[in-house]
Design an enzyme around this catalytic site. Structure first.
Site, PDB file in Angstrom:
ATOM      1  N   TYR A 146      11.498 -22.868  62.922  1.00 34.19           N
ATOM      2  CA  TYR A 146      10.855 -22.061  63.962  1.00 34.19           C
ATOM      3  C   TYR A 146       9.982 -20.985  63.313  1.00 34.19           C
ATOM      4  CZ  TYR A 146      14.198 -24.223  67.220  1.00 34.19           C
ATOM      5  OH  TYR A 146      14.936 -25.125  67.963  1.00 34.19           O
TER       6      TYR A 146
HETATM    7  N1  LIG Z   1      17.050 -28.909  68.885  1.00 37.65           N
HETATM    8  C1  LIG Z   1      15.779 -29.075  69.182  1.00 37.65           C
HETATM    9  O1  LIG Z   1      15.127 -30.032  68.740  1.00 37.65           O
HETATM   10  C2  LIG Z   1      15.117 -28.062  70.070  1.00 37.65           C
HETATM   11  C3  LIG Z   1      13.842 -28.327  70.602  1.00 37.65           C
HETATM   12  C4  LIG Z   1      13.265 -27.374  71.441  1.00 37.65           C
HETATM   13  C5  LIG Z   1      13.946 -26.186  71.705  1.00 37.65           C
HETATM   14  N2  LIG Z   1      15.164 -25.933  71.154  1.00 37.65           N
HETATM   15  C6  LIG Z   1      15.907 -24.671  71.419  1.00 37.65           C
HETATM   16  O2  LIG Z   1      16.002 -24.488  72.829  1.00 37.65           O
HETATM   17  C7  LIG Z   1      15.392 -23.238  73.201  1.00 37.65           C
HETATM   18  C8  LIG Z   1      14.750 -23.404  74.556  1.00 37.65           C
HETATM   19  O3  LIG Z   1      13.817 -24.497  74.539  1.00 37.65           O
HETATM   20  P1  LIG Z   1      12.423 -24.354  75.277  1.00 37.65           P
HETATM   21  O4  LIG Z   1      11.718 -23.140  74.766  1.00 37.65           O
HETATM   22  O5  LIG Z   1      11.731 -25.646  75.206  1.00 37.65           O
HETATM   23  O6  LIG Z   1      12.960 -24.058  76.772  1.00 37.65           O
HETATM   24  P2  LIG Z   1      12.287 -24.093  78.203  1.00 37.65           P
HETATM   25  O7  LIG Z   1      13.114 -23.155  79.003  1.00 37.65           O
HETATM   26  O8  LIG Z   1      12.164 -25.470  78.701  1.00 37.65           O
HETATM   27  O9  LIG Z   1      10.815 -23.514  78.015  1.00 37.65           O
HETATM   28  C9  LIG Z   1      10.636 -22.190  77.658  1.00 37.65           C
HETATM   29  C10 LIG Z   1       9.219 -21.769  77.980  1.00 37.65           C
HETATM   30  O10 LIG Z   1       9.022 -21.750  79.408  1.00 37.65           O
HETATM   31  C11 LIG Z   1       8.260 -20.584  79.769  1.00 37.65           C
HETATM   32  N3  LIG Z   1       9.167 -19.717  80.556  1.00 37.65           N
HETATM   33  C12 LIG Z   1      10.438 -19.358  80.268  1.00 37.65           C
HETATM   34  N4  LIG Z   1      10.955 -18.599  81.234  1.00 37.65           N
HETATM   35  C13 LIG Z   1       9.991 -18.463  82.169  1.00 37.65           C
HETATM   36  C14 LIG Z   1       9.925 -17.789  83.402  1.00 37.65           C
HETATM   37  N5  LIG Z   1      10.972 -17.108  83.864  1.00 37.65           N
HETATM   38  N6  LIG Z   1       8.778 -17.846  84.121  1.00 37.65           N
HETATM   39  C15 LIG Z   1       7.705 -18.546  83.655  1.00 37.65           C
HETATM   40  N7  LIG Z   1       7.712 -19.200  82.467  1.00 37.65           N
HETATM   41  C16 LIG Z   1       8.847 -19.163  81.732  1.00 37.65           C
HETATM   42  C17 LIG Z   1       7.821 -19.936  78.469  1.00 37.65           C
HETATM   43  O11 LIG Z   1       6.624 -20.588  78.030  1.00 37.65           O
HETATM   44  P3  LIG Z   1       5.145 -20.037  78.300  1.00 37.65           P
HETATM   45  O12 LIG Z   1       5.214 -18.647  78.863  1.00 37.65           O
HETATM   46  O13 LIG Z   1       4.482 -20.115  76.986  1.00 37.65           O
HETATM   47  O14 LIG Z   1       4.563 -21.012  79.285  1.00 37.65           O
HETATM   48  C18 LIG Z   1       8.931 -20.363  77.522  1.00 37.65           C
HETATM   49  O15 LIG Z   1       8.563 -20.332  76.165  1.00 37.65           O
HETATM   50  C19 LIG Z   1      14.446 -22.922  72.038  1.00 37.65           C
HETATM   51  O16 LIG Z   1      14.176 -21.552  71.922  1.00 37.65           O
HETATM   52  C20 LIG Z   1      15.204 -23.446  70.861  1.00 37.65           C
HETATM   53  O17 LIG Z   1      16.188 -22.496  70.467  1.00 37.65           O
HETATM   54  C21 LIG Z   1      15.757 -26.873  70.364  1.00 37.65           C
END
Ligand SMILES: NC(=O)c1ccc[n+]([C@@H]2O[C@H](COP(=O)([O-])OP(=O)(O)OC[C@H]3O[C@@H](n4cnc5c(N)ncnc54)[C@H](OP(=O)(O)O)[C@@H]3O)[C@@H](O)[C@H]2O)c1
Length: 333
Positions: free
Chosen positions: A41
């Site tokens: 990350y």
């Molecule tokens: N193991 C793996 O391969 C893997 C892969 C991916 C993630 N992860 C882990 O899982 C965590 C979460 O994954 P993800 O970031 O993909 O989760 P997600 O909840 O699907 O997407 C998060 C994104 O949605 C938007 N967001 C979040 N809350 C919001 C709200 N209240 N209102 C409007 N937009 C909102 C933001 O993006 P914008 O504002 O930029 O639109 C944020 O970066 C990561 O931080 C990481 O620790 C693991």
């Protein structure tokens, strides 16, 4: 671990350090304990930012998970011993800690025997550098292979699995989730909002622009605009929006509350660009979805099982033993 975990994939990328530390403060204030990062990350920036916060705040009750496999140091590959031992050391250094609570192998590695990976992680556990292990991004048979090898080989046994899981992608329900339930593994799903889609921020007829994940890169990852802009997605978003309106909540809270209702889900990994976004999703735990909400969401998002072997096995399980064997004179196979 807390039911909501804080993912830190945005730290040092979309989220500057001060905002990242504000997110961490708000998360622990709300009762959160599990923080998830990875060596890849921000090319290590996420672990460094978290490390500086840990050094300042010294929260003894916080659990830190990190991952290795996708940034093998020179001269090493994937989930090999040489790669993971060095990656773990580099992560501990960036985090400024002696041990992590969970060390994840970030994905299956077809080039390394799983015995080698488990043996390396067991040795690190004996040295006290990790307290437990987990796997991310595996198929059902791979997870079963890992668990069986760990148990029969006397290695450290994984306690947690980290797959993608959300209302727009329920494919783990076919193999990974049943395997996790059978093995008693905690599930910590990533991408609860489908990368932002489930907030309702993207439109059907307009390619995203501006300071959102897909506005900055419409082709990014599993959530790429052209991949997810489908009738199936809009069917789900319509129901999520209706449920949100009924409860006077945001769509993001509905999406997270649905995940919290799923079997085996121990802790949902939140991801946020800003502290305001985080405070929105942190409120998900106080939303109680009704049976009718869950049924509507479940129906709109059902993954649908491939006919074979799943449909056939389902039909078998509904039959009696006599149906299986056939009645006298019945030669059906
Ligand atoms: N193991 C793996 O391969 C893997 C892969 C991916 C993630 N992860 C882990 O899982 C965590 C979460 O994954 P993800 O970031 O993909 O989760 P997600 O909840 O699907 O997407 C998060 C994104 O949605 C938007 N967001 C979040 N809350 C919001 C709200 N209240 N209102 C409007 N937009 C909102 C933001 O993006 P914008 O504002 O930029 O639109 C944020 O970066 C990561 O931080 C990481 O620790 C693991």
């Amino acid at each position: 671990m807390s039911r909501l975990a804080l993912g830190t994939m945005t730290f040092g990328v979309e989220t500057p350090e001060a905002d990242a530390h504000a997110q961490l403060d708000a998360f622990v204030e709300a009762g959160g304990t599990l923080i998830d990062t990875a060596d890849v990350y921000g090319d290590g920036a996420s672990e460094r930012i978290l490390g500086r916060w840990l050094a300042d705040r010294r929260h003894d009750h916080v659990l830190v998970a990190t991952k290795g496999r996708f940034a093998p140091p020179p001269g090493s590959r994937g989930a090999s011993r040489r790669s993971l031992v060095r990656s773990l050391d580099a992560s501990l250094d960036r985090l400024g800690v002696d041990a992590v609570d969970v060390y994840f192998v970030h994905g299956w590695d077809e080039d390394t025997p799983v015995e080698e990976t488990l043996d390396a992680l067991s040795a690190e556990a004996r040295k006290g550098k990790l307290h437990s292990i987990g796997w991310s991004n595996v198929t059902g048979w791979q997870l079963a292979r890992i668990m069986t090898t760990a148990r029969l080989g006397g290695y450290v046994v994984p306690t947690v699995v980290q797959p993608q899981y959300n209302l727009l992608d329920r494919s783990i329900e076919v193999e990974v989730l049943p395997c996790a339930l059978e093995e008693g593994l905690a599930i910590t799903p990533w991408s609860p909002l489908g990368g932002g889609w489930l907030t309702g921020k993207y439109a059907r007829d307009e390619r995203p622009t501006g300071a959102t994940r897909l506005g900055e890169d419409p082709d990014r990852g599993v959530e790429a605009y052209d991949t997810r802009n489908t009738e199936a997605t809009w069917r789900v978003l319509e129901v999520v929006s209706a449920v949100a309106k009924r409860h006077d909540r945001t769509m993001a809270q509905v999406a997270v509350a649905w995940l919290l209702s799923r079997p085996g889900v121990a802790s949902v990994l939140l991801g946020a660009r800003t502290p305001v976004q985080l405070s929105d999703v942190l409120a998900s735990t106080s939303l109680s979805l009704t049976e009718a909400d869950l049924a509507a969401l479940g129906q709109a998002s059902a993954p649908g099982l491939p006919a074979y072997p799943y449909g056939m096995l389902e039909a078998f399980s509904a039959m009696t033993v006599w149906d299986h064997l056939g009645t006298a004179g019945d030669t059906a196979g």
